[in-house]
Motif scaffolding. Structure first.
Motif, PDB file in Angstrom:
ATOM      1  N   LEU A 174     -10.207  -8.340  -3.667  1.00  0.00           N
ATOM      2  CA  LEU A 174      -9.514  -7.217  -3.021  1.00  0.00           C
ATOM      3  C   LEU A 174     -10.513  -6.475  -2.146  1.00  0.00           C
ATOM      4  CD1 LEU A 174      -6.921  -4.863  -4.596  1.00  0.00           C
ATOM      5  CD2 LEU A 174      -8.811  -3.900  -3.266  1.00  0.00           C
ATOM      6  N   TYR A 175     -10.072  -6.185  -0.929  1.00  0.00           N
ATOM      7  CA  TYR A 175     -10.927  -5.529   0.058  1.00  0.00           C
ATOM      8  C   TYR A 175     -10.270  -4.240   0.528  1.00  0.00           C
ATOM      9  CZ  TYR A 175     -12.186 -10.527   0.843  1.00  0.00           C
ATOM     10  OH  TYR A 175     -12.538 -11.848   0.711  1.00  0.00           O
ATOM     11  N   TRP A 176     -11.097  -3.245   0.820  1.00  0.00           N
ATOM     12  CA  TRP A 176     -10.648  -2.033   1.512  1.00  0.00           C
ATOM     13  C   TRP A 176     -11.389  -1.933   2.839  1.00  0.00           C
ATOM     14  CZ3 TRP A 176      -6.756   1.261   0.436  1.00  0.00           C
ATOM     15  CH2 TRP A 176      -6.254   1.325  -0.870  1.00  0.00           C
ATOM     16  N   SER A 234      -6.054  -8.768   0.075  1.00  0.00           N
ATOM     17  CA  SER A 234      -6.387  -9.527  -1.131  1.00  0.00           C
ATOM     18  C   SER A 234      -6.407 -11.017  -0.816  1.00  0.00           C
ATOM     19  CB  SER A 234      -5.394  -9.234  -2.267  1.00  0.00           C
ATOM     20  OG  SER A 234      -4.131  -9.831  -2.045  1.00  0.00           O
ATOM     21  N   CYS A 243      -3.379   0.454  -3.655  1.00  0.00           N
ATOM     22  CA  CYS A 243      -3.162  -0.905  -3.146  1.00  0.00           C
ATOM     23  C   CYS A 243      -2.720  -1.804  -4.293  1.00  0.00           C
ATOM     24  CB  CYS A 243      -4.439  -1.457  -2.523  1.00  0.00           C
ATOM     25  SG  CYS A 243      -4.328  -3.200  -2.043  1.00  0.00           S
ATOM     26  N   ARG A 271     -10.765  -0.521  -9.511  1.00  0.00           N
ATOM     27  CA  ARG A 271      -9.776  -1.574  -9.695  1.00  0.00           C
ATOM     28  C   ARG A 271      -9.771  -1.957 -11.158  1.00  0.00           C
ATOM     29  NH1 ARG A 271      -9.307  -7.767  -7.330  1.00  0.00           N
ATOM     30  NH2 ARG A 271      -7.051  -7.912  -7.636  1.00  0.00           N
ATOM     31  N   TYR A 296      -6.196   3.158   6.533  1.00  0.00           N
ATOM     32  CA  TYR A 296      -6.950   2.486   5.477  1.00  0.00           C
ATOM     33  C   TYR A 296      -6.169   1.234   5.081  1.00  0.00           C
ATOM     34  CZ  TYR A 296      -9.969   6.484   5.422  1.00  0.00           C
ATOM     35  OH  TYR A 296     -10.873   7.451   5.806  1.00  0.00           O
ATOM     36  N   SER A 330      -5.599  -1.290  -7.133  1.00  0.00           N
ATOM     37  CA  SER A 330      -6.830  -0.587  -6.776  1.00  0.00           C
ATOM     38  C   SER A 330      -6.477   0.758  -6.174  1.00  0.00           C
ATOM     39  CB  SER A 330      -7.644  -1.403  -5.778  1.00  0.00           C
ATOM     40  OG  SER A 330      -8.801  -0.683  -5.355  1.00  0.00           O
ATOM     41  N   GLN A 342       0.834  -1.185   0.000  1.00  0.00           N
ATOM     42  CA  GLN A 342       0.000   0.000   0.000  1.00  0.00           C
ATOM     43  C   GLN A 342       0.875   1.244   0.000  1.00  0.00           C
ATOM     44  OE1 GLN A 342      -3.061  -1.706   3.240  1.00  0.00           O
ATOM     45  NE2 GLN A 342      -3.731   0.235   2.318  1.00  0.00           N
ATOM     46  N   CYS A 382      -5.857  -2.470   3.049  1.00  0.00           N
ATOM     47  CA  CYS A 382      -6.240  -3.221   1.868  1.00  0.00           C
ATOM     48  C   CYS A 382      -5.871  -4.681   2.083  1.00  0.00           C
ATOM     49  CB  CYS A 382      -5.505  -2.658   0.650  1.00  0.00           C
ATOM     50  SG  CYS A 382      -5.722  -3.589  -0.873  1.00  0.00           S
TER      51      CYS A 382
END
Lengths: 114, 112
Positions: free
Chosen positions: A32-34, A94, A23, A69, A90, A75, A6, A92
Motif C-alpha cells: 500500500l502506497y500513499w 495498492s 484508504c 496500517r 492525497y 490504512s 478512499q 492511495c
C-alpha cells in the motif's frame, strides 16, 4: 469492493486542525502506497507499507504526517496541525506486492486547508 | 531530487495525429518501468508495465519502448483521440520493496 477506496473524497479543514484520511486497498494486496499531488504537479511519494515489514516513511515531509496500517487492510494517513501548504490530493494505491505487479490507485482525497 | 524526468512537460496535438513522450530515469537498481494515464481529477491508471528484458509493449493505440542500457523509455500514441487528453506519467519500480518513483508527467491536450 473491486477497487481501492478512499474517504472522504473531499475535505475542507481549518488551518491548525488535524485530519485523517482513509484508504481501503484491494483485498489481498499486501503493498500500500500513499502519494501527494499538489495542483498541477506530479505525484510525491509519502509512505509505503509492504506486509509486516517496517514501512518506508522516507517521503513524509514533516513529523506532522503519520500513517498506520493494520495488517494488510485499511490504512489511515494523519496530518496534524494542518497548514495551507498541505492542500493537495492525497492518493492511495495498492498492489500484490510482488515484483512487476500492477499498482491500482484510488480516486484520491482532495484536502483543502483554509 | 527527481530520478525520473519526463519531456515535454506538455503538448498539444490535433486529433488523429501521433505523438511521442519521453522518459529518462536514473533509478537504480530497477525492476520495471510503467506508464500511467491520469485523467483530470482521477487516480492514475496503468497503461503498460515493462521489465528490463522487454523493449516494447503495446496497449491498443499506446506503444511503450524501453532501453534499459540508456535508461530511456518512450510512450507513443497513435491516431490520437480527444479522450487521450490527460497526463501521462512514467513510473520506475525498484526491486527493494517494489517502491515506485514517479516522473512529473506530460500533459497532453488533443484538439479537434
Amino acid at each position: 469492493g473491486a477497487g481501492v477506496s478512499q474517504s472522504p473524497s473531499n475535505k475542507v479543514t481549518e488551518k491548525g486542525k488535524d485530519v485523517e484520511l482513509r484508504c481501503d486497498p484491494i483485498s489481498g494486496h499486501t503493498a500500500l502506497y500513499w502519494y501527494r499531488q499538489r495542483l498541477g504537479q506530479g505525484l510525491e511519494f509519502l509512505i509505503y507499507f509492504q506486509g509486516n515489514s517496517a514501512p518506508d516513511k522516507s517521503g513524509l515531509p514533516s513529523d506532522r504526517f503519520s500513517a498506520e496500517r493494520t495488517g494488510e487492510s485499511v490504512s489511515t494517513l494523519t496530518i496534524q496541525r494542518t497548514q495551507q501548504e498541505d492542500s493537495a490530493v492525497y492518493l492511495c494505491a495498492s498492489s500484490k506486492g510482488q515484483l512487476n505487479t500492477e499498482a491500482f490507485f484510488g480516486q484520491g482525497t482532495r484536502l483543502t486547508v483554509v | 531530487k527527481n530520478q525520473v524526468e519526463q519531456s515535454p512537460q506538455s503538448l498539444i496535438i490535433l486529433e488523429g495525429k501521433n505523438c511521442t513522450l519521453q522518459c529518462n530515469y536514473t533509478v537504480s537498481p530497477f525492476s520495471n518501468l510503467r506508464w500511467y494515464k491520469q485523467d483530470t481529477g482521477r487516480g492514475p491508471v496503468s497503461l503498460t508495465i515493462m521489465t528490463f528484458s522487454e523493449n516494447t509493449k503495446s496497449n491498443g493505440r499506446y506503444t511503450a519502448t524501453l532501453d534499459a542500457d540508456t535508461k530511456q523509455s518512450s510512450l507513443h500514441i497513435t491516431a490520437s483521440q480527444l479522450s487521450d487528453s490527460a497526463s501521462y506519467i512514467c513510473v520506475v519500480a525498484s526491486p527493494a520493496g517494489n517502491k515506485l518513483t514517479f516522473g512529473g508527467g506530460t500533459r497532453v491536450l488533443v484538439k479537434p
